[in-house]
Design an enzyme around this catalytic site. Structure first.
Site, PDB file in Angstrom:
ATOM      1  N   SER A 259       2.252  -0.649  11.034  1.00 19.89           N
ATOM      2  CA  SER A 259       3.532  -0.593  10.349  1.00 19.89           C
ATOM      3  C   SER A 259       4.272   0.616  10.909  1.00 19.89           C
ATOM      4  CB  SER A 259       3.289  -0.443   8.841  1.00 19.89           C
ATOM      5  OG  SER A 259       4.503  -0.248   8.165  1.00 19.89           O
TER       6      SER A 259
ATOM      7  N   LYS B 241       4.862  -4.236  12.850  1.00 21.88           N
ATOM      8  CA  LYS B 241       5.734  -4.443  11.682  1.00 21.88           C
ATOM      9  C   LYS B 241       6.799  -3.359  11.722  1.00 21.88           C
ATOM     10  CE  LYS B 241       5.087  -3.365   6.837  1.00 21.88           C
ATOM     11  NZ  LYS B 241       4.240  -3.580   5.638  1.00 21.88           N
TER      12      LYS B 241
ATOM     13  N   LYS C 233      10.027  -1.505  10.005  1.00 22.62           N
ATOM     14  CA  LYS C 233      10.723  -1.277   8.744  1.00 22.62           C
ATOM     15  C   LYS C 233      12.213  -1.438   9.009  1.00 22.62           C
ATOM     16  CE  LYS C 233       7.316  -0.015   5.977  1.00 22.62           C
ATOM     17  NZ  LYS C 233       7.043  -0.640   4.674  1.00 22.62           N
TER      18      LYS C 233
ATOM     19  N   ASP D  22       9.842  -5.477   7.443  1.00 19.03           N
ATOM     20  CA  ASP D  22       9.637  -5.158   6.026  1.00 19.03           C
ATOM     21  C   ASP D  22      10.850  -4.376   5.525  1.00 19.03           C
ATOM     22  OD1 ASP D  22       8.750  -4.518   3.499  1.00 19.03           O
ATOM     23  OD2 ASP D  22       6.992  -3.365   4.141  1.00 19.03           O
TER      24      ASP D  22
ATOM     25  N   GLU E 182       9.210  -9.448   5.110  1.00 20.19           N
ATOM     26  CA  GLU E 182       8.540  -8.914   3.919  1.00 20.19           C
ATOM     27  C   GLU E 182       9.542  -8.301   2.940  1.00 20.19           C
ATOM     28  OE1 GLU E 182       5.334  -6.323   5.041  1.00 20.19           O
ATOM     29  OE2 GLU E 182       5.042  -5.524   3.026  1.00 20.19           O
TER      30      GLU E 182
ATOM     31  N   ASP F 267       5.662  -8.453  -1.274  1.00 16.99           N
ATOM     32  CA  ASP F 267       4.819  -7.258  -1.437  1.00 16.99           C
ATOM     33  C   ASP F 267       5.086  -6.740  -2.858  1.00 16.99           C
ATOM     34  OD1 ASP F 267       3.792  -4.643  -1.452  1.00 16.99           O
ATOM     35  OD2 ASP F 267       4.677  -4.018   0.435  1.00 16.99           O
TER      36      ASP F 267
ATOM     37  N   LYS G 226      -2.139  -5.889  -1.696  1.00 20.49           N
ATOM     38  CA  LYS G 226      -2.542  -4.483  -1.743  1.00 20.49           C
ATOM     39  C   LYS G 226      -3.356  -4.317  -3.009  1.00 20.49           C
ATOM     40  CE  LYS G 226       1.495  -2.566   0.625  1.00 20.49           C
ATOM     41  NZ  LYS G 226       2.794  -1.885   0.437  1.00 20.49           N
TER      42      LYS G 226
ATOM     43  N   GLY H 295      -1.066  -1.948   3.437  1.00 15.91           N
ATOM     44  CA  GLY H 295      -1.608  -0.595   3.430  1.00 15.91           C
ATOM     45  C   GLY H 295      -0.670   0.349   2.708  1.00 15.91           C
TER      46      GLY H 295
HETATM   47  O1  OSB Z   1       5.802  -1.613   2.122  1.00 21.67           O
HETATM   48  O2  OSB Z   1       3.990  -1.979   3.123  1.00 21.67           O
HETATM   49  C1  OSB Z   1       4.775  -1.176   2.606  1.00 21.67           C
HETATM   50  C2  OSB Z   1       3.510   2.412   3.093  1.00 21.67           C
HETATM   51  C3  OSB Z   1       3.851   2.973   1.883  1.00 21.67           C
HETATM   52  C4  OSB Z   1       4.506   2.204   0.951  1.00 21.67           C
HETATM   53  C5  OSB Z   1       4.828   0.864   1.231  1.00 21.67           C
HETATM   54  C6  OSB Z   1       4.472   0.301   2.445  1.00 21.67           C
HETATM   55  C7  OSB Z   1       3.834   1.095   3.402  1.00 21.67           C
HETATM   56  C8  OSB Z   1       3.479   0.617   4.735  1.00 21.67           C
HETATM   57  C9  OSB Z   1       2.370   1.368   5.445  1.00 21.67           C
HETATM   58  O3  OSB Z   1       4.080  -0.240   5.336  1.00 21.67           O
HETATM   59  C10 OSB Z   1       1.235   0.497   5.859  1.00 21.67           C
HETATM   60  C11 OSB Z   1       0.042   1.317   6.312  1.00 21.67           C
HETATM   61  O4  OSB Z   1      -0.693   1.872   5.466  1.00 21.67           O
HETATM   62  O5  OSB Z   1      -0.177   1.389   7.520  1.00 21.67           O
HETATM   63 MG    MG Z   2       5.792  -3.729   2.252  1.00 19.55          MG
END
Ligand code: OSB
Ligand code: MG
Length: 370
Positions: free
Chosen positions: A135, A161, A163, A188, A213, A238, A262, A290
């Site tokens: 991510s 992924k 953001k 995401d 996402e 999510d 999660k 994660g």
């Molecule tokens: O939206 O998936 C998410 C991290 C903190 C809060 C929300 C998200 C995330 C990540 C990190 O995308 C994923 C990772 O732990 O590598």
């Molecule tokens: Mg997410």
């Protein structure tokens, strides 16, 4: 097993690099580690509540309160022999899934150790390595964004992924697609858009994404169902899925065609496995999300992601992607085939290193005899 004590450790660790999402930029990650003692064994669990109520309403402060004032007193001194015993005792607690999940995780670790089996094996894992992606946080310029992706691709991650947020979406994804025409790519939004933004998602729909996402409101399924009807790229939820019930409601109205599971967000490993099973029955793929976990949380994520219907790559990257000095060992590394090996030693398979824990600890409290 009689639960003798529960210790809460509030820690704060510097991230290897800042991590930016549509809801903010983080340079450190605080978390609460749960240390549970029973029968001469120690189990560990990680709480993924954040510094502030940005991803979810839970924070370090709310989780500390709920665990130390309610959850720990419900089980310390009690004889509990199965993880379902924890779930049943916490059934009267409304909300606070991350707090509940952390305590349940510590018990799962104890329970697996007591049986001398790995957590993965105990919950029915069918693979010994899981396919993972990374991510990638939002960068300040397009050039920096492409450079950060380049580093992860070079490190061997086969799924990226990105953001996205308003003003940082179609053009960025197009640039990434031009540079890496075939890479497995998903985005995401962390709830940064509204239904009026549907034209943006119709453009993203043309970019060969694995999934989109959580584009809309963090608690919504209705608007997501309307958006899903307009695009063919699967929507993955999510934030909106807090329990097995939410998963069923979302699937019933076609609000998503993939779910990011999660453990913290859904209230524990038992609930996570129920969502996995429900999605398997309905032919809906899932993947493991994660929360920038330490190795304590990552080990549990790997066990979960080894279940058969985790058919998409998880946000479970190598330890070095997150922290220079993790508080638990061994570190997880990326194999050549973009997989991470699932621990096969008793319990979660990682051990907390007391001196490293001490270095990053902010406060601790013990419930029961320490
Ligand atoms: O939206 O998936 C998410 C991290 C903190 C809060 C929300 C998200 C995330 C990540 C990190 O995308 C994923 C990772 O732990 O590598
Ligand atoms: Mg997410």
């Amino acid at each position: 097993m009689k639960i003798e004590s529960i210790t809460l450790h509030h820690i704060d660790m510097p991230l290897v690099a800042p991590f930016e999402t549509s809801f903010g930029r983080e340079t450190h990650r605080p978390c609460i580690l749960i240390e549970m003692r029973a029968d001469g064994l120690t189990g560990w669990g990680e709480c993924v509540a954040g510094a502030g109520p940005w991803y979810a309403y839970e924070t370090i402060g709310t989780a500390w309160h709920i665990i130390s004032d309610f959850l720990a007193p419900m089980i310390v001194g009690q004889e509990i022999n199965e993880p379902i015993g924890i779930v049943e005792r916490f059934a009267s607690v409304r909300g606070h899934p991350m707090a509940r999940a952390a305590v349940e995780a510590a018990f799962w670790d104890l329970y697996a150790q007591a049986r001398g089996v790995s957590l993965a094996r105990l919950i029915g894992a069918t693979r010994d390595r899981v396919t993972v992606g990374v991510s990638v946080g939002i960068e300040l310029t397009l050039e920096a964004q492409l450079a950060s992706i380049e580093r992860f691709v070079a490190a061997g991650y086969a799924r990226i992924k990105l953001k996205i947020k308003p003003g940082w979406d179609v053009a960025v994804v197009r640039a990434v697609r031009e540079r890496w025409p075939d890479i497995a790519l998903q985005v995401d939004a962390n709830s940064a858009y509204t239904p009026d933004d549907a034209p943006i998602f119709r453009e993203l729909d043309e970019m060969n994404l694995l999934l989109i996402e959580q584009p809309l409101h963090h608690d919504d399924i209705v608007d997501h169902a309307r958006l899903q009807a307009q695009i063919s790229t699967p929507i993955c939820l999510d934030e909106s899925i807090h329990s097995p019930e939410h998963a069923r409601w979302a699937l019933d109205i076609d609000a998503c065609r993939v779910i990011n599971i999660k453990i913290g967000r859904v209230g524990g490993l038992t609930a996570a496995r129920q969502i996995h099973d429900l999605c398997a029955e309905r032919g809906v793929p899932v993947w493991c999300g994660g929360m920038l976990e330490t190795n304590v949380g990552r080990a549990v994520n790997l066990a979960l992601a080894a279940l058969p219907n985790f058919s998409l790559p998880g946000d479970i990257s190598a330890s070095a992607r997150y922290y220079h000095r993790d508080i638990a060992a061994p570190d997880f590394v990326l194999n050549d085939d973009s997989t991470i090996t699932v621990p096969d030693t008793p319990g979660t398979g990682v051990a907390v290193l007391p001196e490293r824990l001490r270095d990053v600890q902010v406060r601790e409290v013990i419930i029961g005899k320490g």
